[in-house]
Write a protein that holds these residues in place. Structure first.
Motif, PDB file in Angstrom:
ATOM      1  N   GLY A 116       2.704 -18.881  42.805  1.00  0.00           N
ATOM      2  CA  GLY A 116       2.583 -19.944  41.812  1.00  0.00           C
ATOM      3  C   GLY A 116       3.713 -20.019  40.816  1.00  0.00           C
ATOM      4  N   GLU A 117       3.773 -21.155  40.144  1.00  0.00           N
ATOM      5  CA  GLU A 117       4.745 -21.379  39.071  1.00  0.00           C
ATOM      6  C   GLU A 117       3.960 -21.313  37.756  1.00  0.00           C
ATOM      7  OE1 GLU A 117       7.903 -21.568  38.212  1.00  0.00           O
ATOM      8  OE2 GLU A 117       7.260 -22.200  36.227  1.00  0.00           O
ATOM      9  N   PRO A 118       4.101 -20.192  37.033  1.00  0.00           N
ATOM     10  CA  PRO A 118       3.250 -20.000  35.844  1.00  0.00           C
ATOM     11  C   PRO A 118       3.365 -21.130  34.823  1.00  0.00           C
ATOM     12  CG  PRO A 118       4.949 -18.274  35.998  1.00  0.00           C
ATOM     13  CD  PRO A 118       4.966 -19.023  37.282  1.00  0.00           C
ATOM     14  N   LEU A 119       4.572 -21.670  34.649  1.00  0.00           N
ATOM     15  CA  LEU A 119       4.709 -22.690  33.601  1.00  0.00           C
ATOM     16  C   LEU A 119       4.189 -24.054  34.041  1.00  0.00           C
ATOM     17  CD1 LEU A 119       7.989 -21.738  31.703  1.00  0.00           C
ATOM     18  CD2 LEU A 119       5.629 -20.992  31.334  1.00  0.00           C
ATOM     19  N   ALA A 120       3.813 -24.189  35.321  1.00  0.00           N
ATOM     20  CA  ALA A 120       3.136 -25.414  35.766  1.00  0.00           C
ATOM     21  C   ALA A 120       1.628 -25.292  35.519  1.00  0.00           C
ATOM     22  CB  ALA A 120       3.412 -25.671  37.241  1.00  0.00           C
ATOM     23  N   ASN A 121       1.199 -24.116  35.078  1.00  0.00           N
ATOM     24  CA  ASN A 121      -0.211 -23.874  34.732  1.00  0.00           C
ATOM     25  C   ASN A 121      -0.225 -23.270  33.330  1.00  0.00           C
ATOM     26  OD1 ASN A 121      -2.961 -23.422  34.787  1.00  0.00           O
ATOM     27  ND2 ASN A 121      -2.845 -21.641  36.177  1.00  0.00           N
ATOM     28  N   TYR A 122       0.472 -23.978  32.440  1.00  0.00           N
ATOM     29  CA  TYR A 122       0.832 -23.429  31.129  1.00  0.00           C
ATOM     30  C   TYR A 122      -0.360 -22.906  30.327  1.00  0.00           C
ATOM     31  CZ  TYR A 122       3.305 -22.982  26.727  1.00  0.00           C
ATOM     32  OH  TYR A 122       3.854 -22.477  25.575  1.00  0.00           O
ATOM     33  N   LYS A 123      -1.383 -23.758  30.204  1.00  0.00           N
ATOM     34  CA  LYS A 123      -2.481 -23.416  29.296  1.00  0.00           C
ATOM     35  C   LYS A 123      -3.208 -22.154  29.750  1.00  0.00           C
ATOM     36  CE  LYS A 123      -6.061 -25.677  26.872  1.00  0.00           C
ATOM     37  NZ  LYS A 123      -7.281 -26.284  27.348  1.00  0.00           N
ATOM     38  N   ALA A 124      -3.524 -22.093  31.033  1.00  0.00           N
ATOM     39  CA  ALA A 124      -4.265 -20.924  31.537  1.00  0.00           C
ATOM     40  C   ALA A 124      -3.398 -19.666  31.470  1.00  0.00           C
ATOM     41  CB  ALA A 124      -4.720 -21.179  32.975  1.00  0.00           C
ATOM     42  N   VAL A 125      -2.095 -19.811  31.741  1.00  0.00           N
ATOM     43  CA  VAL A 125      -1.202 -18.650  31.714  1.00  0.00           C
ATOM     44  C   VAL A 125      -1.051 -18.120  30.284  1.00  0.00           C
ATOM     45  CG1 VAL A 125       1.220 -17.940  32.006  1.00  0.00           C
ATOM     46  CG2 VAL A 125       0.030 -19.130  33.864  1.00  0.00           C
ATOM     47  N   LEU A 126      -0.817 -19.023  29.333  1.00  0.00           N
ATOM     48  CA  LEU A 126      -0.704 -18.573  27.949  1.00  0.00           C
ATOM     49  C   LEU A 126      -2.026 -17.970  27.461  1.00  0.00           C
ATOM     50  CD1 LEU A 126       1.638 -18.697  25.725  1.00  0.00           C
ATOM     51  CD2 LEU A 126       2.105 -19.586  27.981  1.00  0.00           C
ATOM     52  N   GLY A 127      -3.132 -18.558  27.903  1.00  0.00           N
ATOM     53  CA  GLY A 127      -4.448 -18.001  27.568  1.00  0.00           C
ATOM     54  C   GLY A 127      -4.566 -16.582  28.112  1.00  0.00           C
ATOM     55  N   ALA A 128      -4.095 -16.392  29.336  1.00  0.00           N
ATOM     56  CA  ALA A 128      -4.161 -15.058  29.955  1.00  0.00           C
ATOM     57  C   ALA A 128      -3.267 -14.072  29.208  1.00  0.00           C
ATOM     58  CB  ALA A 128      -3.756 -15.147  31.429  1.00  0.00           C
ATOM     59  N   VAL A 129      -2.087 -14.529  28.803  1.00  0.00           N
ATOM     60  CA  VAL A 129      -1.187 -13.657  28.036  1.00  0.00           C
ATOM     61  C   VAL A 129      -1.878 -13.235  26.738  1.00  0.00           C
ATOM     62  CG1 VAL A 129       0.976 -13.609  26.696  1.00  0.00           C
ATOM     63  CG2 VAL A 129       0.967 -14.544  29.025  1.00  0.00           C
ATOM     64  N   ALA A 186       8.384 -26.810  29.223  1.00  0.00           N
ATOM     65  CA  ALA A 186       7.433 -25.699  29.085  1.00  0.00           C
ATOM     66  C   ALA A 186       8.127 -24.454  28.518  1.00  0.00           C
ATOM     67  CB  ALA A 186       6.781 -25.388  30.433  1.00  0.00           C
ATOM     68  N   ILE A 187       9.393 -24.235  28.893  1.00  0.00           N
ATOM     69  CA  ILE A 187      10.132 -23.110  28.287  1.00  0.00           C
ATOM     70  C   ILE A 187      10.246 -23.367  26.786  1.00  0.00           C
ATOM     71  CG2 ILE A 187      12.350 -21.882  28.148  1.00  0.00           C
ATOM     72  CD1 ILE A 187      12.799 -22.518  31.114  1.00  0.00           C
ATOM     73  N   ASN A 188      10.578 -24.595  26.409  1.00  0.00           N
ATOM     74  CA  ASN A 188      10.710 -24.919  24.986  1.00  0.00           C
ATOM     75  C   ASN A 188       9.394 -24.709  24.245  1.00  0.00           C
ATOM     76  OD1 ASN A 188      13.340 -25.616  25.490  1.00  0.00           O
ATOM     77  ND2 ASN A 188      12.943 -27.827  25.606  1.00  0.00           N
ATOM     78  N   LYS A 189       8.310 -25.068  24.909  1.00  0.00           N
ATOM     79  CA  LYS A 189       6.998 -24.890  24.298  1.00  0.00           C
ATOM     80  C   LYS A 189       6.715 -23.398  24.080  1.00  0.00           C
ATOM     81  CE  LYS A 189       2.451 -26.824  25.150  1.00  0.00           C
ATOM     82  NZ  LYS A 189       1.649 -27.417  26.209  1.00  0.00           N
ATOM     83  N   MET A 190       7.093 -22.607  25.080  1.00  0.00           N
ATOM     84  CA  MET A 190       6.871 -21.165  24.978  1.00  0.00           C
ATOM     85  C   MET A 190       7.723 -20.575  23.849  1.00  0.00           C
ATOM     86  SD  MET A 190       6.438 -18.770  28.288  1.00  0.00           S
ATOM     87  CE  MET A 190       7.887 -17.768  28.231  1.00  0.00           C
ATOM     88  N   THR A 191       8.917 -21.108  23.675  1.00  0.00           N
ATOM     89  CA  THR A 191       9.779 -20.661  22.573  1.00  0.00           C
ATOM     90  C   THR A 191       9.048 -20.841  21.243  1.00  0.00           C
ATOM     91  OG1 THR A 191      11.706 -21.367  23.846  1.00  0.00           O
ATOM     92  CG2 THR A 191      12.046 -20.995  21.492  1.00  0.00           C
ATOM     93  N   ASP A 221      20.302 -23.463  28.935  1.00  0.00           N
ATOM     94  CA  ASP A 221      20.212 -23.711  27.491  1.00  0.00           C
ATOM     95  C   ASP A 221      18.830 -23.363  26.951  1.00  0.00           C
ATOM     96  OD1 ASP A 221      22.751 -24.517  26.920  1.00  0.00           O
ATOM     97  OD2 ASP A 221      22.349 -26.663  27.200  1.00  0.00           O
ATOM     98  N   ALA A 222      17.793 -23.776  27.676  1.00  0.00           N
ATOM     99  CA  ALA A 222      16.424 -23.504  27.221  1.00  0.00           C
ATOM    100  C   ALA A 222      16.167 -21.996  27.196  1.00  0.00           C
ATOM    101  CB  ALA A 222      15.413 -24.198  28.133  1.00  0.00           C
TER     102      ALA A 222
END
Ligand code: SAH
Length: 374
Positions: free
Chosen positions: A184-197, A225-230, A267-268
């Motif tokens: 999988g691509e974790p940042l394509a499942n952003y909400k669940a991945v960040l929740g898991a983190v 999504a990288i920017n959001k994670m930043t 850059d991101a």
């Protein structure tokens, strides 16, 4: 006379899951939501910490062991709040037992894999964030099957909780590092991945109590999504799967590049490093006569160099793992050595990834759970 179902002591709290969605699990809930759920079941709020202690701290998934809870309620608590999300289909080991690949069946039949890798002073677990993957990188086994669905936060966390349980039972060890480098691509499942983190990094007993620094999120380079994670400010390690320094080649081997270019992705990543003070890892799978030419090493160095000094980044070369039926093959040793030499000559910190688990198809990019075949 027909036998009646055993009576439930605890009222139902959660509605039946929507079609295709996994059932709600304790690990999907925030700390307050867990208390509310217990209260909604007519129980005192402190039961929430008792349950969390069993699951996140003791890794005990057997209600019979929850002896501080009323015996009559244990089964109901388990059924309501801890529906089994991962069913073990197969466990395979290699590297003298130090590498273990686990194949899981999810509630709807989807298959995912995780890999436990034991090193002398730590254990790393490689986990999946989606069943399948929609990124279609042509050299990756998971990419060939397309995306089936996103995994839920609890499905993601359950892989790590299971790894923790295995190690605890075996020798009292723990999973120290988690890498989102399974399916999988974790940042394509952003909400669940960040929740898991968040659940992994929440101190016990409310979470697994891991260090954010021990968690690596690996991405093809979904720039927004990288920017959001930043902006989240969680100091997890970011790995960018670059694999090519030029758009012409990257468009082909990492197709999402047609949307976000090398320059934008780098850059991101640079911005992420600057803001989080975490060194970004650039993943580069070495593919024979595709991306392993000496001139591409020089190009890679200049693509990374123009973002400033070398403190922000290092390159992780992955000897390509064989994927059956693929036209991509592993670079020759001498080409890999020259690639490293060129990067190092330009001062780029470079490491070569070990190929743990390749004989059981458990190495990077080989995870393709298609069934129970050996
Ligand atoms: N979707 C995420 C995670 C993928 S797996 C990402 O793209 O980063 C982790 C790494 O393994 C990625 O860098 C991926 O490109 C790489 N990989 C995929 N197939 C591979 C293969 N056959 N050999 C070596 N690395 C591979």
């Amino acid at each position: 006379m027909t036998e009646s179902a055993p009576t439930r002591t605890l009222p139902l709290v959660f509605a039946a899951p929507k079609k295709g969605k996994p059932p709600t699990h304790w690990a999907d809930l925030g700390v307050d939501e867990r208390k509310e759920a217990v209260v909604a079941a007519g129980q005192p709020a402190f039961r929430a910490s008792q349950l969390s202690k069993h699951w996140f701290e003791r890794f005990s998934h057997d209600p019979a062991d929850w002896t501080d809870l009323p015996a009559a309620l244990r089964q109901d608590f388990a059924a309501e709040f801890f529906p089994p999300l991962l069913q073990e289909v197969k466990a395979q080991t290699c590297d003298n037992g130090d590498t273990e690949k686990l194949l899981w069946r999810l509630h709807d039949g989807a298959l995912v894999e995780s890999v436990l890798m034991k090193y002398p002073n730590r254990t790393t677990m490689c986990i999946s964030s989606q069943a399948g993957c929609g990124m279609a990188c042509p050299f990756c086994a998971t990419g060939k099957g397309g995306l089936q669905r996103n995994m839920s936060t609890a499905e993601i966390v359950s892989q790590v909780a299971d790894g923790m349980r295995r190690l605890a039972v075996r020798d009292g060890g723990r999973v120290n590092n988690v890498v989102f480098m399974g399916m999988g691509e974790p940042l394509a499942n952003y909400k669940a991945v960040l929740g898991a983190v968040r659940v992994m990094t929440t101190p016990a007993p409310d979470g697994l109590g891991m260090s954010a620094r021990g968690i690596t999120v690996s991405t093809v380079g979904l720039v927004p999504a990288i920017n959001k994670m930043t902006e989240e400010g969680i100091p997890v390690t970011l790995a960018l799967s670059l694999h090519a320094p030029d758009d012409e080649l990257r468009d082909e081997i990492v197709p999402i590049n047609t949307r976000w270019k090398v320059g934008e992705a780098v850059d991101a990543a640079w911005e992420y490093a600057k803001r989080t003070k975490r060194r970004v890892s650039i993943e580069y799978a070495m593919m024979k006569d595709i991306n392993d030419q000496a001139y591409r090493a020089d190009m890679l160095a200049s693509v990374l160099k123009r973002r400033g000094d070398w403190g922000w980044v290092h390159v992780n070369l992955i000897p390509l793992n064989d994927v059956p039926g693929s036209r991509f093959t592993r670079s020759r040793d001498e080409d890999m050595a020259e690639f490293v030499r060129r990067l190092e000559a330009k001062g780029v910190p470079t490491t070569i990834r070990d190929t743990r688990g390749d004989e059981i198809d458990a190495a990077c990019g080989q995870l393709a759970a298609t069934g129970e075949k050996a």
